[in-house]
Scaffold this motif. Structure first.
Motif, PDB file in Angstrom:
ATOM      1  N   UNK A  24       0.641  -1.261  -0.008  1.00 47.34           N
ATOM      2  CA  UNK A  24      -0.084   0.012  -0.145  1.00 47.34           C
ATOM      3  C   UNK A  24       0.735   1.137  -0.078  1.00 47.34           C
ATOM      4  N   UNK A  25       2.094   1.184  -0.352  1.00 43.84           N
ATOM      5  CA  UNK A  25       2.844   2.148  -0.200  1.00 43.84           C
ATOM      6  C   UNK A  25       4.182   2.149  -1.000  1.00 43.84           C
ATOM      7  N   UNK A  26       5.120   3.254  -1.341  1.00 42.93           N
ATOM      8  CA  UNK A  26       6.243   2.875  -1.912  1.00 42.93           C
ATOM      9  C   UNK A  26       7.235   2.713  -0.889  1.00 42.93           C
ATOM     10  N   UNK A  27       7.778   1.434  -0.852  1.00 39.10           N
ATOM     11  CA  UNK A  27       8.442   0.543   0.156  1.00 39.10           C
ATOM     12  C   UNK A  27       9.784   1.254   0.208  1.00 39.10           C
ATOM     13  N   UNK A  28      10.474   1.227  -0.958  1.00 37.06           N
ATOM     14  CA  UNK A  28      11.777   1.558  -0.895  1.00 37.06           C
ATOM     15  C   UNK A  28      12.158   3.062  -0.942  1.00 37.06           C
ATOM     16  N   UNK A  29      11.519   3.886  -0.201  1.00 34.05           N
ATOM     17  CA  UNK A  29      11.741   5.172   0.034  1.00 34.05           C
ATOM     18  C   UNK A  29      11.945   5.458   1.651  1.00 34.05           C
ATOM     19  N   UNK A  30      11.351   4.339   2.236  1.00 33.58           N
ATOM     20  CA  UNK A  30      11.194   4.835   3.816  1.00 33.58           C
ATOM     21  C   UNK A  30      12.291   3.944   4.478  1.00 33.58           C
ATOM     22  N   UNK A  31      12.694   4.574   5.579  1.00 31.32           N
ATOM     23  CA  UNK A  31      13.367   3.675   6.701  1.00 31.32           C
ATOM     24  C   UNK A  31      12.251   2.809   7.282  1.00 31.32           C
ATOM     25  N   UNK A  32      12.760   1.629   7.822  1.00 32.02           N
ATOM     26  CA  UNK A  32      12.000   0.580   8.550  1.00 32.02           C
ATOM     27  C   UNK A  32      12.462   0.402   9.718  1.00 32.02           C
ATOM     28  N   UNK A  33      11.809   0.095  10.825  1.00 33.81           N
ATOM     29  CA  UNK A  33      12.473  -0.323  11.915  1.00 33.81           C
ATOM     30  C   UNK A  33      11.650  -1.438  12.816  1.00 33.81           C
ATOM     31  N   UNK A  34      12.364  -2.021  13.602  1.00 32.28           N
ATOM     32  CA  UNK A  34      11.586  -2.871  14.673  1.00 32.28           C
ATOM     33  C   UNK A  34      11.757  -2.450  16.164  1.00 32.28           C
ATOM     34  N   UNK A  35      10.474  -2.496  16.831  1.00 28.89           N
ATOM     35  CA  UNK A  35      10.238  -2.163  18.162  1.00 28.89           C
ATOM     36  C   UNK A  35       9.831  -3.425  18.978  1.00 28.89           C
ATOM     37  N   UNK A  36       9.748  -3.331  20.144  1.00 24.23           N
ATOM     38  CA  UNK A  36       9.166  -4.444  21.059  1.00 24.23           C
ATOM     39  C   UNK A  36       8.870  -3.900  22.344  1.00 24.23           C
ATOM     40  N   UNK A  37       7.737  -4.642  22.912  1.00 19.15           N
ATOM     41  CA  UNK A  37       7.229  -4.172  24.205  1.00 19.15           C
ATOM     42  C   UNK A  37       6.788  -5.503  24.893  1.00 19.15           C
ATOM     43  N   UNK A  38       7.722  -5.339  26.044  1.00 27.72           N
ATOM     44  CA  UNK A  38       7.541  -6.443  27.157  1.00 27.72           C
ATOM     45  C   UNK A  38       6.700  -6.303  27.959  1.00 27.72           C
TER      46      UNK A  38
ATOM     47  N   UNK B  37      16.864  -0.426  13.410  1.00 26.10           N
ATOM     48  CA  UNK B  37      16.239   0.437  12.241  1.00 26.10           C
ATOM     49  C   UNK B  37      17.321   0.334  11.063  1.00 26.10           C
ATOM     50  N   UNK B  38      16.734   0.472   9.890  1.00 29.74           N
ATOM     51  CA  UNK B  38      17.463   0.528   8.469  1.00 29.74           C
ATOM     52  C   UNK B  38      16.716   1.590   7.657  1.00 29.74           C
ATOM     53  N   UNK B  39      17.813   2.309   6.718  1.00 30.07           N
ATOM     54  CA  UNK B  39      17.643   3.200   6.097  1.00 30.07           C
ATOM     55  C   UNK B  39      16.934   2.736   4.757  1.00 30.07           C
ATOM     56  N   UNK B  40      16.356   3.764   3.946  1.00 28.67           N
ATOM     57  CA  UNK B  40      15.650   3.105   2.784  1.00 28.67           C
ATOM     58  C   UNK B  40      16.371   2.455   1.877  1.00 28.67           C
ATOM     59  N   UNK B  41      17.934   2.640   1.747  1.00 28.13           N
ATOM     60  CA  UNK B  41      18.850   2.479   0.759  1.00 28.13           C
ATOM     61  C   UNK B  41      19.674   1.295   1.485  1.00 28.13           C
ATOM     62  N   UNK B  42      19.361   0.796   2.629  1.00 26.49           N
ATOM     63  CA  UNK B  42      20.131  -0.072   3.241  1.00 26.49           C
ATOM     64  C   UNK B  42      21.552   0.269   3.373  1.00 26.49           C
ATOM     65  N   UNK B  43      21.734   1.535   3.308  1.00 28.52           N
ATOM     66  CA  UNK B  43      23.197   2.210   3.716  1.00 28.52           C
ATOM     67  C   UNK B  43      23.463   2.255   4.964  1.00 28.52           C
ATOM     68  N   UNK B  44      22.496   2.132   5.923  1.00 26.83           N
ATOM     69  CA  UNK B  44      22.768   2.648   7.493  1.00 26.83           C
ATOM     70  C   UNK B  44      21.834   1.756   8.256  1.00 26.83           C
ATOM     71  N   UNK B  45      22.180   1.069   9.289  1.00 26.36           N
ATOM     72  CA  UNK B  45      21.523   0.283  10.400  1.00 26.36           C
ATOM     73  C   UNK B  45      22.041   0.899  11.664  1.00 26.36           C
ATOM     74  N   UNK B  46      20.921   0.900  12.734  1.00 26.09           N
ATOM     75  CA  UNK B  46      21.368   1.173  14.052  1.00 26.09           C
ATOM     76  C   UNK B  46      20.575  -0.109  15.066  1.00 26.09           C
ATOM     77  N   UNK B  47      20.870  -0.165  16.130  1.00 22.45           N
ATOM     78  CA  UNK B  47      20.680  -1.005  17.060  1.00 22.45           C
ATOM     79  C   UNK B  47      20.613  -0.600  18.615  1.00 22.45           C
ATOM     80  N   UNK B  48      19.415  -1.195  19.233  1.00 18.78           N
ATOM     81  CA  UNK B  48      19.655  -0.806  20.705  1.00 18.78           C
ATOM     82  C   UNK B  48      20.832  -1.534  21.096  1.00 18.78           C
ATOM     83  N   UNK B  49      21.561  -1.047  22.240  1.00 21.82           N
ATOM     84  CA  UNK B  49      22.595  -1.514  22.808  1.00 21.82           C
ATOM     85  C   UNK B  49      22.491  -3.123  23.332  1.00 21.82           C
TER      86      UNK B  49
END
Length: 124
Positions: free
Chosen positions: A26-40, A50-62
């Motif tokens: 339902x959207x143009x996927x490849x222009x947006x960052x995507x992320x994963x969250x969690x709730x305990x 998280x990952x950037x639109x072009x796979x050029x950058x990722x970041x993680x919780x410690x």
């Protein structure tokens, strides 16, 4: 209409692995960052990766660095979270989220669409 469907959760023993997937439509996927969250249970939702639109950058919780890997396949409109060396404290409902922009952020407010969540339970 934007739809985000997660899968891959389940019950695993400590030290095991799971791979979560989130298919987006339902959207143009490849222009947006995507992320994963969690709730305990009893805790606030927190950023996992998280990952950037072009796979050029990722970041993680410690707490997951070195154990979890986020990736995406723009041809399949899918984002993944490979989770290795799982610990009981990783038990949570995991949500994928679409970024408002192309570059990954850790704040919830930087994401505007969310999946329904998938349960991950790690037994000790």
């Amino acid at each position: 209409q934007v739809q985000m469907v997660e899968s891959g959760g389940g019950l695993v023993q400590a030290g095991g692995s799971l791979r979560l997937s989130c298919v987006v439509s339902g959207l143009t996927f490849n222009i947006y960052a995507m992320g994963w969250f969690r709730q305990a249970p009893g805790k606030e939702r927190e950023f996992v990766a998280g990952i950037s639109w072009d796979v050029g950058a990722t970041n993680y919780a410690d707490s997951v660095k070195g154990r979890f890997t986020i990736s995406r396949d723009n041809a399949k409109n899918t984002v993944y979270l490979q989770m290795n060396s799982l610990k009981p404290e990783d038990t949570a409902v995991y949500y994928c989220a679409k970024g408002r922009r192309g570059y990954t952020r850790t704040m919830e407010g930087a994401y505007d669409y969310w999946g329904q969540g998938t349960q991950v339970t790690v037994a000790s």
